[in-house]
Design a protein around this motif. Sequence first.
Motif, PDB file in Angstrom:
ATOM      1  N   VAL A  28       0.802  -1.223   0.000  1.00 19.69           N
ATOM      2  CA  VAL A  28       0.000   0.000   0.000  1.00 19.69           C
ATOM      3  C   VAL A  28       0.834   1.271   0.000  1.00 19.69           C
ATOM      4  O   VAL A  28       0.335   2.334  -0.388  1.00 19.69           O
ATOM      5  CB  VAL A  28      -0.964   0.025   1.208  1.00 19.69           C
ATOM      6  N   LEU A  29       2.087   1.207   0.451  1.00 17.14           N
ATOM      7  CA  LEU A  29       2.906   2.406   0.467  1.00 17.14           C
ATOM      8  C   LEU A  29       3.708   2.591  -0.804  1.00 17.14           C
ATOM      9  O   LEU A  29       4.243   3.670  -1.029  1.00 17.14           O
ATOM     10  CB  LEU A  29       3.866   2.385   1.663  1.00 17.14           C
ATOM     11  N   GLY A  30       3.815   1.560  -1.600  1.00 20.18           N
ATOM     12  CA  GLY A  30       4.586   1.708  -2.835  1.00 20.18           C
ATOM     13  C   GLY A  30       3.912   1.052  -3.997  1.00 20.18           C
ATOM     14  O   GLY A  30       4.454   0.104  -4.566  1.00 20.18           O
ATOM     15  N   PRO A  31       2.668   1.497  -4.385  1.00 18.01           N
ATOM     16  CA  PRO A  31       1.998   0.857  -5.522  1.00 18.01           C
ATOM     17  C   PRO A  31       2.758   1.098  -6.807  1.00 18.01           C
ATOM     18  O   PRO A  31       3.412   2.121  -6.986  1.00 18.01           O
ATOM     19  CB  PRO A  31       0.624   1.551  -5.547  1.00 18.01           C
ATOM     20  N   ALA A  32       2.649   0.107  -7.675  1.00 17.56           N
ATOM     21  CA  ALA A  32       3.347   0.219  -8.958  1.00 17.56           C
ATOM     22  C   ALA A  32       2.727   1.293  -9.840  1.00 17.56           C
ATOM     23  O   ALA A  32       3.364   1.789 -10.750  1.00 17.56           O
ATOM     24  CB  ALA A  32       3.317  -1.126  -9.679  1.00 17.56           C
ATOM     25  N   GLY A  33       1.499   1.685  -9.567  1.00 19.98           N
ATOM     26  CA  GLY A  33       0.836   2.709 -10.357  1.00 19.98           C
ATOM     27  C   GLY A  33      -0.435   3.152  -9.704  1.00 19.98           C
ATOM     28  O   GLY A  33      -0.959   2.495  -8.813  1.00 19.98           O
ATOM     29  N   LEU A 408      10.993   2.702  16.630  1.00 17.20           N
ATOM     30  CA  LEU A 408      11.931   3.307  15.682  1.00 17.20           C
ATOM     31  C   LEU A 408      11.436   3.178  14.246  1.00 17.20           C
ATOM     32  O   LEU A 408      11.858   3.950  13.371  1.00 17.20           O
ATOM     33  CB  LEU A 408      13.309   2.650  15.820  1.00 17.20           C
ATOM     34  N   TRP A 409      10.559   2.199  14.004  1.00 15.44           N
ATOM     35  CA  TRP A 409       9.955   2.066  12.672  1.00 15.44           C
ATOM     36  C   TRP A 409       8.587   2.738  12.621  1.00 15.44           C
ATOM     37  O   TRP A 409       8.269   3.420  11.656  1.00 15.44           O
ATOM     38  CB  TRP A 409       9.813   0.590  12.314  1.00 15.44           C
ATOM     39  N   CYS A 410       7.775   2.553  13.654  1.00 10.56           N
ATOM     40  CA  CYS A 410       6.392   3.047  13.625  1.00 10.56           C
ATOM     41  C   CYS A 410       6.322   4.569  13.567  1.00 10.56           C
ATOM     42  O   CYS A 410       5.540   5.146  12.804  1.00 10.56           O
ATOM     43  CB  CYS A 410       5.629   2.551  14.853  1.00 10.56           C
ATOM     44  N   VAL A 411       7.129   5.237  14.399  1.00  8.60           N
ATOM     45  CA  VAL A 411       7.046   6.700  14.481  1.00  8.60           C
ATOM     46  C   VAL A 411       7.455   7.377  13.177  1.00  8.60           C
ATOM     47  O   VAL A 411       6.726   8.224  12.648  1.00  8.60           O
ATOM     48  CB  VAL A 411       7.868   7.212  15.678  1.00  8.60           C
ATOM     49  N   PRO A 412       8.612   7.044  12.583  1.00 10.36           N
ATOM     50  CA  PRO A 412       8.941   7.697  11.305  1.00 10.36           C
ATOM     51  C   PRO A 412       7.943   7.397  10.196  1.00 10.36           C
ATOM     52  O   PRO A 412       7.601   8.274   9.409  1.00 10.36           O
ATOM     53  CB  PRO A 412      10.336   7.135  10.979  1.00 10.36           C
ATOM     54  N   VAL A 413       7.481   6.142  10.126  1.00  7.87           N
ATOM     55  CA  VAL A 413       6.530   5.796   9.062  1.00  7.87           C
ATOM     56  C   VAL A 413       5.208   6.528   9.271  1.00  7.87           C
ATOM     57  O   VAL A 413       4.609   7.063   8.329  1.00  7.87           O
ATOM     58  CB  VAL A 413       6.315   4.270   9.020  1.00  7.87           C
ATOM     59  N   GLY A 414       4.724   6.560  10.497  1.00  4.49           N
ATOM     60  CA  GLY A 414       3.424   7.175  10.749  1.00  4.49           C
ATOM     61  C   GLY A 414       3.436   8.684  10.725  1.00  4.49           C
ATOM     62  O   GLY A 414       2.426   9.305  10.370  1.00  4.49           O
ATOM     63  N   LEU A 415       4.564   9.305  11.103  1.00  7.75           N
ATOM     64  CA  LEU A 415       4.598  10.763  11.243  1.00  7.75           C
ATOM     65  C   LEU A 415       5.459  11.474  10.206  1.00  7.75           C
ATOM     66  O   LEU A 415       5.298  12.688  10.035  1.00  7.75           O
ATOM     67  CB  LEU A 415       5.101  11.135  12.645  1.00  7.75           C
ATOM     68  N   LEU A 416       6.338  10.778   9.544  1.00  7.63           N
ATOM     69  CA  LEU A 416       7.268  11.444   8.621  1.00  7.63           C
ATOM     70  C   LEU A 416       7.130  10.993   7.177  1.00  7.63           C
ATOM     71  O   LEU A 416       7.321  11.807   6.263  1.00  7.63           O
ATOM     72  CB  LEU A 416       8.713  11.217   9.088  1.00  7.63           C
ATOM     73  N   LEU A 417       6.808   9.733   6.950  1.00  7.75           N
ATOM     74  CA  LEU A 417       6.773   9.220   5.584  1.00  7.75           C
ATOM     75  C   LEU A 417       5.527   9.710   4.850  1.00  7.75           C
ATOM     76  O   LEU A 417       4.421   9.708   5.400  1.00  7.75           O
ATOM     77  CB  LEU A 417       6.808   7.689   5.600  1.00  7.75           C
ATOM     78  N   ASN A 418       5.723  10.142   3.602  1.00  8.85           N
ATOM     79  CA  ASN A 418       4.622  10.568   2.715  1.00  8.85           C
ATOM     80  C   ASN A 418       3.815  11.720   3.297  1.00  8.85           C
ATOM     81  O   ASN A 418       2.608  11.835   3.039  1.00  8.85           O
ATOM     82  CB  ASN A 418       3.681   9.401   2.415  1.00  8.85           C
ATOM     83  N   THR A 420       2.230  15.327   3.631  1.00  5.73           N
ATOM     84  CA  THR A 420       1.795  16.310   2.644  1.00  5.73           C
ATOM     85  C   THR A 420       1.891  17.715   3.231  1.00  5.73           C
ATOM     86  O   THR A 420       1.962  17.893   4.449  1.00  5.73           O
ATOM     87  CB  THR A 420       0.352  16.041   2.209  1.00  5.73           C
ATOM     88  N   ASP A 421       1.879  18.689   2.364  1.00  7.54           N
ATOM     89  CA  ASP A 421       1.877  20.086   2.784  1.00  7.54           C
ATOM     90  C   ASP A 421       0.984  20.877   1.841  1.00  7.54           C
ATOM     91  O   ASP A 421       0.209  20.299   1.065  1.00  7.54           O
ATOM     92  CB  ASP A 421       3.300  20.654   2.818  1.00  7.54           C
ATOM     93  N   ALA A 422       1.090  22.189   1.900  1.00  3.58           N
ATOM     94  CA  ALA A 422       0.212  23.041   1.101  1.00  3.58           C
ATOM     95  C   ALA A 422       0.531  22.997  -0.385  1.00  3.58           C
ATOM     96  O   ALA A 422      -0.210  23.590  -1.184  1.00  3.58           O
ATOM     97  CB  ALA A 422       0.303  24.486   1.596  1.00  3.58           C
ATOM     98  N   SER A 423       1.606  22.310  -0.771  1.00  8.41           N
ATOM     99  CA  SER A 423       1.959  22.245  -2.194  1.00  8.41           C
ATOM    100  C   SER A 423       1.277  21.086  -2.919  1.00  8.41           C
ATOM    101  O   SER A 423       1.561  20.857  -4.098  1.00  8.41           O
ATOM    102  CB  SER A 423       3.478  22.108  -2.342  1.00  8.41           C
ATOM    103  N   VAL A 424       0.396  20.368  -2.236  1.00 10.95           N
ATOM    104  CA  VAL A 424      -0.289  19.243  -2.871  1.00 10.95           C
ATOM    105  C   VAL A 424      -1.114  19.744  -4.057  1.00 10.95           C
ATOM    106  O   VAL A 424      -1.813  20.760  -3.973  1.00 10.95           O
ATOM    107  CB  VAL A 424      -1.199  18.532  -1.856  1.00 10.95           C
ATOM    108  N   SER A 425      -1.031  19.019  -5.137  1.00 11.67           N
ATOM    109  CA  SER A 425      -1.774  19.380  -6.342  1.00 11.67           C
ATOM    110  C   SER A 425      -3.189  18.823  -6.263  1.00 11.67           C
ATOM    111  O   SER A 425      -3.385  17.613  -6.125  1.00 11.67           O
ATOM    112  CB  SER A 425      -1.059  18.830  -7.584  1.00 11.67           C
ATOM    113  N   GLU A 663      -0.477   9.307   2.451  1.00  9.93           N
ATOM    114  CA  GLU A 663      -0.245   9.776   3.819  1.00  9.93           C
ATOM    115  C   GLU A 663      -1.115   9.014   4.815  1.00  9.93           C
ATOM    116  O   GLU A 663      -0.639   8.598   5.882  1.00  9.93           O
ATOM    117  CB  GLU A 663      -0.533  11.276   3.909  1.00  9.93           C
ATOM    118  N   ASP A 664      -2.376   8.820   4.472  1.00 11.13           N
ATOM    119  CA  ASP A 664      -3.267   8.071   5.359  1.00 11.13           C
ATOM    120  C   ASP A 664      -2.792   6.627   5.528  1.00 11.13           C
ATOM    121  O   ASP A 664      -2.874   6.063   6.629  1.00 11.13           O
ATOM    122  CB  ASP A 664      -4.693   8.097   4.805  1.00 11.13           C
TER     123      ASP A 664
END
Length: 754
Positions: A28-33, A408-418, A420-425, A663-664
């Motif tokens: 789910v975090l790295g779909p091929a398309g 060490l895995w849960c926190v970065p993945v849940g709070l840092l990976l993917n 978004t910010d105000a630049s989302v299209s 992000e979700d």
Amino acid sequence: MPLLGGVRPPIALLCLLIVALAGLTAKVLGPAGEPVVPNAVLGSQQHFAEDGAIALRASIDERVTDLNRTAAVLNAGKYTEPERVLSDLSNTYQKWTGTTVLDLESGKVLAARGETIPLGWLDKDALTGDNALTPRMVRLKTGDVRLMTMALLDWKDRPQQLLIASNSLSVPAINLGPFRSMAVVARGGEILATAGFEQAEALNSDAERDELTFLQKQMSRLSEDAAEETEEDPVSAREPGSRGYPGVSGTLLGDSYNGRIATAGYASLASADPEQRKSVGAGLGLTVVAMLPVVQEEAAGQERELYGLIAAGVLVVVGLLAAALLWRAVQRPLLALFLESRRLARGDLTRPVAVPRWGEAARVGAALERLRAQLAGGDVEPSTQRTGRRGRFGLRVPLALTAFLLLLWCVPVGLLLNRTDASVSVPSTMVNDQRDRTDLVADRVRRALNEAQADLASMTRLIDPSDADTASDVLSDALREHTRYGSLYVLDRGGDVIARAGDEPHAGWGDDEGTKGEDAPLIRVTGEGGKKPVIQAAAAVPEHKGMTLVGEIRVEFLNSLLARPGLGEVRVVDAKARTIGASDGFLAFEGLPRDSLTDLVKAGGLRVGAGPVENGLLIREGRSVTVAAAAPFSGGGVASDIGWTVVSWQNAKHFEIAAYEREDRSVLAGMLGLALIVVCLGWIHLVVVRPLRALASSAEKLADGDLKTVLYPRYHDEVGAVVRSLELVRQQLQARRQNQARRSAEPRLGAGGR
């Protein structure tokens, strides 16, 4: 040893869940398309079709109700000439394409206005039986379809007459935007009316005309599919327990052309409240289809798939380290204690007990060694020297280290990976849909206010101000029939109430603006400083100059028109951008929560700031993006010039956009990791650590000489097996002590005998 208890199952479950979470993360975090059409765009088309179906159903029901009410008013009064009937009808309601009055006995047309109404469809079934006077759909010679609504005019000592009104089945006359189209579809997939294609027919290039032809063919095919889908029962069409649109709705994908793919949403006409009132429009078997060609999304880059694989690989490594730590610090010492305690219970005292290095296991091992020494040396007196260390934290330390590793895995993945910010299209389609749906809601509210004032104008024919009791009865009957009003009352020239029904009237008509009676606007808002805005509609009582019938429209009725799924928060504001009604809670006459929304309203819904399209605006603040739209009242009727505007806005996070979905999913993966920590480590703490700490205390007391306390195993696992072995050792020590006491007493008894 048990298979479902002890220390092995939670550690095994931890390993399995880590592998499962790693696989889910990689998927789910790295779909091929990405999908060719974002889910947000498909969902928006479905909501658009639902809005169109609601508007069409309400329009049909209102036309039927208005015609029946007009006939009831006419039947209650004196005989009226057919020409006068049609004249008054057209002056009160400007909604029918043609009206006709004919004599039922002879079939002669007595009066007609507007387009010619064919009468070949009239037969005995249309006028008698269970389906008498039921609206019928009739196709004209031009190919257009009209809905024929009938009402019986019946006066005493007069031949019965039939009042027939025809109107089109077109969707509301709103701005659909370029290439967006809507269709009204009958059972079987026949298209009865379309809207939107006429805006594209002015295109000049061959490519644009070819695309228009393609879209028309797609509309025909998708309409057939939608009609087939809406044949399903509304209850079985939805998931059990789900709510939302009361009818059948969904989305369809068509073919692609020049990089654009036809997307469609469909919705069957359904009653707004099936339990209270049967809808005429819902019984016609119609379906509204909204179609829009959108640009196909390009496949996602391979780096996203790589991110998912890396996150999954890191989780596997962290999970292996955590499992190894638990195996070395918890499982192996506990199994060693189990073997050592069983050896002592069997009487094998030849070799010392292998004492673990630290924690509760070290305390239990030291106690076992002391017990072995007592059993082997024949000295049952407790030894005062302890070899085990009484740690304060014990096995909770490796549990905490394991939780730290997984965090060490849960926190970065849940709070840092993917993140978004105000630049989302945000797709321009979503902004366009927000604008168009807001325009549709504004049209619904305007039509509802026009209907309210037209109803009052129709009611005035039944009111005789000289008979207050009879007038109050008429108002009470009307109030029960029309749920949109909170109160109805008749005012005289001086503004005094002479007849009323419902709630207590508020400010007199025209008092706040210095106008009286017929000089006051037909729709206005009062009640500043109160808890609720007071929305008033009025109509002059004919043949009684200065008399006015006023109806106060319930704010709850207005709010119900604004609540639409997928549109966010919706408000109706006046010319000063003060809130009159809202889909959610609000304070009377409060301002809008953002200055940008106020500017959008005051600009008349035109583009403000960075808005990509007219009537639409993207608000980028901090890390969030808000999509807003405003639609001022436009069109005919008395409500068109009151200066109201419908404004809507919602956070773009509510859209099913790929960036927000990733992000979700990242947050979900982190939360699943936290749940994994709580479940597995909590399980180990409950079934291993806590019982082992209690066991350590019991073993030390036993080694200190407490032979009276019986040890009972609570669980059939490793800890319980050690407890059972200690109980056997206690019994052996107790028997040895009793034997020693008996042997020591025998010499004293012999000496006393001599």
